[in-house]
Scaffold this motif. Sequence first.
Motif, PDB file in Angstrom:
ATOM      1  N   ILE A  17       0.833  -1.202   0.000  1.00  0.00           N
ATOM      2  CA  ILE A  17       0.000   0.000   0.000  1.00  0.00           C
ATOM      3  C   ILE A  17       0.864   1.247   0.000  1.00  0.00           C
ATOM      4  CG2 ILE A  17      -1.658   1.340   1.383  1.00  0.00           C
ATOM      5  CD1 ILE A  17      -2.857  -1.340   2.283  1.00  0.00           C
ATOM      6  N   THR A  18       1.930   1.225   0.795  1.00  0.00           N
ATOM      7  CA  THR A  18       2.833   2.384   0.863  1.00  0.00           C
ATOM      8  C   THR A  18       3.475   2.641  -0.499  1.00  0.00           C
ATOM      9  OG1 THR A  18       3.291   1.894   3.189  1.00  0.00           O
ATOM     10  CG2 THR A  18       4.851   3.339   2.020  1.00  0.00           C
ATOM     11  N   MET A  19       3.959   1.566  -1.153  1.00  0.00           N
ATOM     12  CA  MET A  19       4.627   1.738  -2.440  1.00  0.00           C
ATOM     13  C   MET A  19       3.655   2.233  -3.508  1.00  0.00           C
ATOM     14  SD  MET A  19       7.408  -1.328  -2.890  1.00  0.00           S
ATOM     15  CE  MET A  19       6.297  -2.636  -2.539  1.00  0.00           C
ATOM     16  N   LYS A  20       2.467   1.695  -3.507  1.00  0.00           N
ATOM     17  CA  LYS A  20       1.503   2.102  -4.524  1.00  0.00           C
ATOM     18  C   LYS A  20       1.156   3.578  -4.369  1.00  0.00           C
ATOM     19  CE  LYS A  20       1.463  -2.077  -5.972  1.00  0.00           C
ATOM     20  NZ  LYS A  20       2.425  -2.427  -7.018  1.00  0.00           N
ATOM     21  N   HIS A  21       1.027   4.020  -3.144  1.00  0.00           N
ATOM     22  CA  HIS A  21       0.736   5.443  -2.924  1.00  0.00           C
ATOM     23  C   HIS A  21       1.878   6.316  -3.413  1.00  0.00           C
ATOM     24  CE1 HIS A  21      -2.482   4.592   0.390  1.00  0.00           C
ATOM     25  NE2 HIS A  21      -2.969   4.499  -0.856  1.00  0.00           N
ATOM     26  N   LYS A  22       3.104   5.860  -3.168  1.00  0.00           N
ATOM     27  CA  LYS A  22       4.260   6.631  -3.625  1.00  0.00           C
ATOM     28  C   LYS A  22       4.324   6.676  -5.155  1.00  0.00           C
ATOM     29  CE  LYS A  22       7.175   5.949   0.434  1.00  0.00           C
ATOM     30  NZ  LYS A  22       8.446   5.403   0.962  1.00  0.00           N
ATOM     31  N   LEU A  23       3.794   5.633  -5.783  1.00  0.00           N
ATOM     32  CA  LEU A  23       3.768   5.605  -7.256  1.00  0.00           C
ATOM     33  C   LEU A  23       2.581   6.389  -7.808  1.00  0.00           C
ATOM     34  CD1 LEU A  23       4.626   1.847  -7.908  1.00  0.00           C
ATOM     35  CD2 LEU A  23       6.122   3.820  -8.309  1.00  0.00           C
ATOM     36  N   GLY A  24       1.757   6.922  -6.941  1.00  0.00           N
ATOM     37  CA  GLY A  24       0.596   7.685  -7.396  1.00  0.00           C
ATOM     38  C   GLY A  24      -0.567   6.806  -7.791  1.00  0.00           C
ATOM     39  N   LEU A  25      -0.602   5.582  -7.305  1.00  0.00           N
ATOM     40  CA  LEU A  25      -1.678   4.657  -7.641  1.00  0.00           C
ATOM     41  C   LEU A  25      -2.647   4.533  -6.472  1.00  0.00           C
ATOM     42  CD1 LEU A  25       0.393   1.752  -9.267  1.00  0.00           C
ATOM     43  CD2 LEU A  25      -0.922   3.526 -10.445  1.00  0.00           C
ATOM     44  N   GLU A  26      -3.936   4.489  -6.803  1.00  0.00           N
ATOM     45  CA  GLU A  26      -4.937   4.219  -5.780  1.00  0.00           C
ATOM     46  C   GLU A  26      -4.952   2.723  -5.486  1.00  0.00           C
ATOM     47  OE1 GLU A  26      -8.636   5.712  -7.167  1.00  0.00           O
ATOM     48  OE2 GLU A  26      -8.132   7.815  -6.750  1.00  0.00           O
ATOM     49  N   VAL A  27      -5.278   2.383  -4.219  1.00  0.00           N
ATOM     50  CA  VAL A  27      -5.303   0.991  -3.802  1.00  0.00           C
ATOM     51  C   VAL A  27      -6.685   0.663  -3.268  1.00  0.00           C
ATOM     52  CG1 VAL A  27      -4.297  -0.767  -2.295  1.00  0.00           C
ATOM     53  CG2 VAL A  27      -2.851   1.040  -3.267  1.00  0.00           C
ATOM     54  N   VAL A  28      -7.266  -0.411  -3.801  1.00  0.00           N
ATOM     55  CA  VAL A  28      -8.533  -0.934  -3.309  1.00  0.00           C
ATOM     56  C   VAL A  28      -8.272  -2.322  -2.737  1.00  0.00           C
ATOM     57  CG1 VAL A  28     -10.898  -1.600  -3.866  1.00  0.00           C
ATOM     58  CG2 VAL A  28      -9.845   0.341  -5.037  1.00  0.00           C
ATOM     59  N   ALA A  29      -8.638  -2.511  -1.467  1.00  0.00           N
ATOM     60  CA  ALA A  29      -8.441  -3.805  -0.820  1.00  0.00           C
ATOM     61  C   ALA A  29      -9.714  -4.619  -0.939  1.00  0.00           C
ATOM     62  CB  ALA A  29      -8.051  -3.605   0.635  1.00  0.00           C
ATOM     63  N   GLU A  30      -9.606  -5.806  -1.585  1.00  0.00           N
ATOM     64  CA  GLU A  30     -10.762  -6.699  -1.726  1.00  0.00           C
ATOM     65  C   GLU A  30     -10.775  -7.722  -0.600  1.00  0.00           C
ATOM     66  OE1 GLU A  30     -12.042  -7.530  -6.142  1.00  0.00           O
ATOM     67  OE2 GLU A  30      -9.920  -7.965  -5.952  1.00  0.00           O
ATOM     68  N   GLY A  31     -11.954  -8.269  -0.326  1.00  0.00           N
ATOM     69  CA  GLY A  31     -12.067  -9.356   0.647  1.00  0.00           C
ATOM     70  C   GLY A  31     -12.089  -8.893   2.085  1.00  0.00           C
ATOM     71  N   VAL A  32     -12.531  -7.663   2.333  1.00  0.00           N
ATOM     72  CA  VAL A  32     -12.635  -7.166   3.710  1.00  0.00           C
ATOM     73  C   VAL A  32     -13.865  -7.805   4.331  1.00  0.00           C
ATOM     74  CG1 VAL A  32     -12.872  -5.132   5.165  1.00  0.00           C
ATOM     75  CG2 VAL A  32     -11.529  -5.017   3.047  1.00  0.00           C
ATOM     76  N   GLU A  33     -13.624  -8.768   5.241  1.00  0.00           N
ATOM     77  CA  GLU A  33     -14.738  -9.541   5.794  1.00  0.00           C
ATOM     78  C   GLU A  33     -14.907  -9.374   7.302  1.00  0.00           C
ATOM     79  OE1 GLU A  33     -14.113 -13.535   4.533  1.00  0.00           O
ATOM     80  OE2 GLU A  33     -14.385 -13.099   2.397  1.00  0.00           O
ATOM     81  N   THR A  34     -13.935  -8.717   7.953  1.00  0.00           N
ATOM     82  CA  THR A  34     -14.025  -8.545   9.418  1.00  0.00           C
ATOM     83  C   THR A  34     -13.692  -7.113   9.804  1.00  0.00           C
ATOM     84  OG1 THR A  34     -11.704  -9.100   9.833  1.00  0.00           O
ATOM     85  CG2 THR A  34     -13.283 -10.950   9.740  1.00  0.00           C
ATOM     86  N   LYS A  35     -14.070  -6.787  11.056  1.00  0.00           N
ATOM     87  CA  LYS A  35     -13.772  -5.452  11.575  1.00  0.00           C
ATOM     88  C   LYS A  35     -12.268  -5.262  11.715  1.00  0.00           C
ATOM     89  CE  LYS A  35     -15.269  -2.293  15.230  1.00  0.00           C
ATOM     90  NZ  LYS A  35     -16.090  -2.145  16.462  1.00  0.00           N
ATOM     91  N   ASP A  36     -11.540  -6.346  12.067  1.00  0.00           N
ATOM     92  CA  ASP A  36     -10.081  -6.267  12.195  1.00  0.00           C
ATOM     93  C   ASP A  36      -9.454  -5.899  10.859  1.00  0.00           C
ATOM     94  OD1 ASP A  36     -10.185  -6.887  14.845  1.00  0.00           O
ATOM     95  OD2 ASP A  36      -9.841  -9.050  14.531  1.00  0.00           O
ATOM     96  N   HIS A  37      -9.962  -6.514   9.781  1.00  0.00           N
ATOM     97  CA  HIS A  37      -9.450  -6.183   8.443  1.00  0.00           C
ATOM     98  C   HIS A  37      -9.593  -4.688   8.173  1.00  0.00           C
ATOM     99  CE1 HIS A  37     -10.226 -10.526   6.769  1.00  0.00           C
ATOM    100  NE2 HIS A  37      -9.081 -10.445   7.454  1.00  0.00           N
TER     101      HIS A  37
END
Length: 794
Positions: free
Chosen positions: A733-753
């Motif tokens: 996530i850190t690298m993608k942000h530095k590259l100017g890319l948006e990041v979408v996290a799939e599979g968020v199934e819990t509050k901890d996630h």
Amino acid sequence: MLDFIIPDQLAMVTLAVAYLLCICTCFMCITHRLAFKDYTRKKQLGIVVIYGISFWVVHPLILLSERTVTLTETTILLMVLTVPLTCAALWVALAMGAKIEISSIQFLLGSFIIGTLIFTLDVTLYMLTFADTLDINGLILTYSYLLVGCIAGAVLRFLLILNNETELDEIKKWHFAGAVTIGIALASIPNVIKASLTVGKELTNLTLTFDSIFFALLINIVALIVLILVPDLLGDNQRKKTKLALLTNRAEYHSLFFNHPDAVFAIDQEERFIRMNETARQTLNQTEATLPPSLALKDVLKSRTYVKVKSYLKQAFDGIGSEFHLYTADDRYFQVTLLPLEFEGQTAAYAILKDQTDPKKYQEQIQHFAFHDDLTGLKNRRGFFVELEEINHPFSIVMIDFDHFKRINDIYGHDYGDLLLKELARRMKHRFLRPFSIARIGGDEFAMIYSGEDEEALVNACRKFLDDFSEPIQVGGRLCYMTPSIGFAHSIADEKPAAIVSYADYAMFQSKNNGRNQIQLFKPEMKERLERKKVLEKGLPHAILNDELFLVYQPILNTVSARIEAVEALVRWEHPKLGLISPGEFIPTAEDIGEIAHLEEWVVTTACEEVKKWNESLAEPVRLSVNLSMKHIEQTDIHLFVKDRLTQTGFSPEWMTIELTETTLMRREKETVKSIEKLKEMGVAVYLDDFGTGYSSLNYIMRLPLDGVKLDRLFLQKMKQDNEHYTLVHSLITMKHKLGLEVVAEGVETKDHLHMLEKMGCEKIQGYYIAKPLHHQVCLNMVKSGILPAAEIV
């Protein structure tokens, strides 16, 4: 008593008419001669009567040319009764003259009958006419009879020779000449008869007057000579033509024999070569100098071949020709034609050997390429199914597909892929010996027929083949990791072989679905699933038309604004018999049967239309995210496809996101990059889907004109606080942000996630914890309210 007194001038005209009538009648009779035998009896009789009377009329006309003739009524009646003599003579002449050839006896007998009838006719007419002044000269009368017989024979001979002439121009010429000559000869006969019966006619009277015996004899002799010479000339011409034709045929035979491009032999009944042409000597590896004088057939053929040829040779000696093929010891192939040949009074054989070695090899090569794969040398799909039609129960079918082979092709190119296929085929040949028969039936798909019953041996061979790939393959200077997925099925007594192939193919398909690099046997319980797959394949093309497809939408949450800022469109299929079908089941089916382009065209068009209506009612529009499959992109230009859908629906490009997998981007990297750049120029965003499941490196991502990436759900499933997966996700996530890319996290199934991703700075999340895929109205209501309730799974 009737007295006829004819003036001199009229007498000459009467005589000329008699000669002309006789010539014309002869011309017509010659015309009818050949067809006379084919006429009906009635027509034959009609011709004989008409032309017989015409000939008979000639005689009274000649009698009238005597200037003074006295006839009683009885005499006239008796003269008319002589007409049958003319008809009888004409019948014999036409009947015999219609033939091509007659015997000597028939010829002499015919001449005698015709001559006698004509002589009798003329003698009778003159004896009746000049009964008061008769002075019979026995010598002249005998001479007259012989002369008439000779003229009859000459006429008959002329007709027979004319019948054998073949040239039309010659026939016409001699037809006319013969009619004139025969007409003059027949019309002159009465003068000779008159000389032998009239008082005062002397052989010593050499004057050329009409009433002189010399003049009558001269005309008949000249006519006889002409009638004799004409057939001789005609026959001589025919003999010359026959001789010329014979010489021509002999020259042609010599030319055909010695200049023939094929090997030509003449063989006598003792199986010795009588003669042969140059090609034949070359075939026997002989020259004219080294050729033995009494070379026999058994000297040049092996015993087995000799026995075969001898049987055909015997047929030729019996007058029966034949054709057969012959293989020689030096792998040459000949087409042999044997024909009977007359040689020195006995039947010999004429043999033509056409060397078909090169055409045969060429034909075998064509046959080979028709049923074999030119890259690997294995049987191709056609060859596989031809062999399958001939296989007997029991047997087994083995299907092998190499995992991720297309990816290797995309990375290293098709030339390298061909080298790899050759190596894979080599390994299969080494591992799968008889009773296996191997075929390449597709790109990286192989099929085998196992004609044994030992299942254990089959499974062991397949396991050893799997073990062969435990180490990387070195091909073309590169190390390459390959794994095969294997499925096999045993034959069933009542099932067609093609059905067993489909069972094995389905077992291989299950092998891939179960994790690849394994062996799967088709079991009876799989048959129901295979039938289900066939139902899907049959029904999918009609699903759109029957309104069986519908869309659901899964929200994408912005964690900073706590707003649903995008939705991902997902397709579902409500089958009329099978119920709700999972996209994980029918999308691969759509790809397999070539319906994926139609399916995604419907998905994108419908999603654009529905979300466009949403945005018209929302204060702040939501983005629409859609997936495009690799198979679809291989068939079309994604830029044109998206552009056409946006134009058709009027959906704004700035609210559209296209998701592509790593495999899709790598498959046609150059073309895909160009299409992405054009999409970005339109305002369409492009995301890399399922990031982390492929081979993408940071350097590779930097080369692509992407707007963002979607982390695969596998990362989150294994992620816990401060473990290695947590660290990996955080770093990504850190690298993608530095590259100017948006990041979408799939599979968020819990509050901890959710908490962990917020802590990492991941601003966009998607998963069941936020919301499951929702029907469009439910999703629209949630977007409007901003509340994230639990939704039904669809």
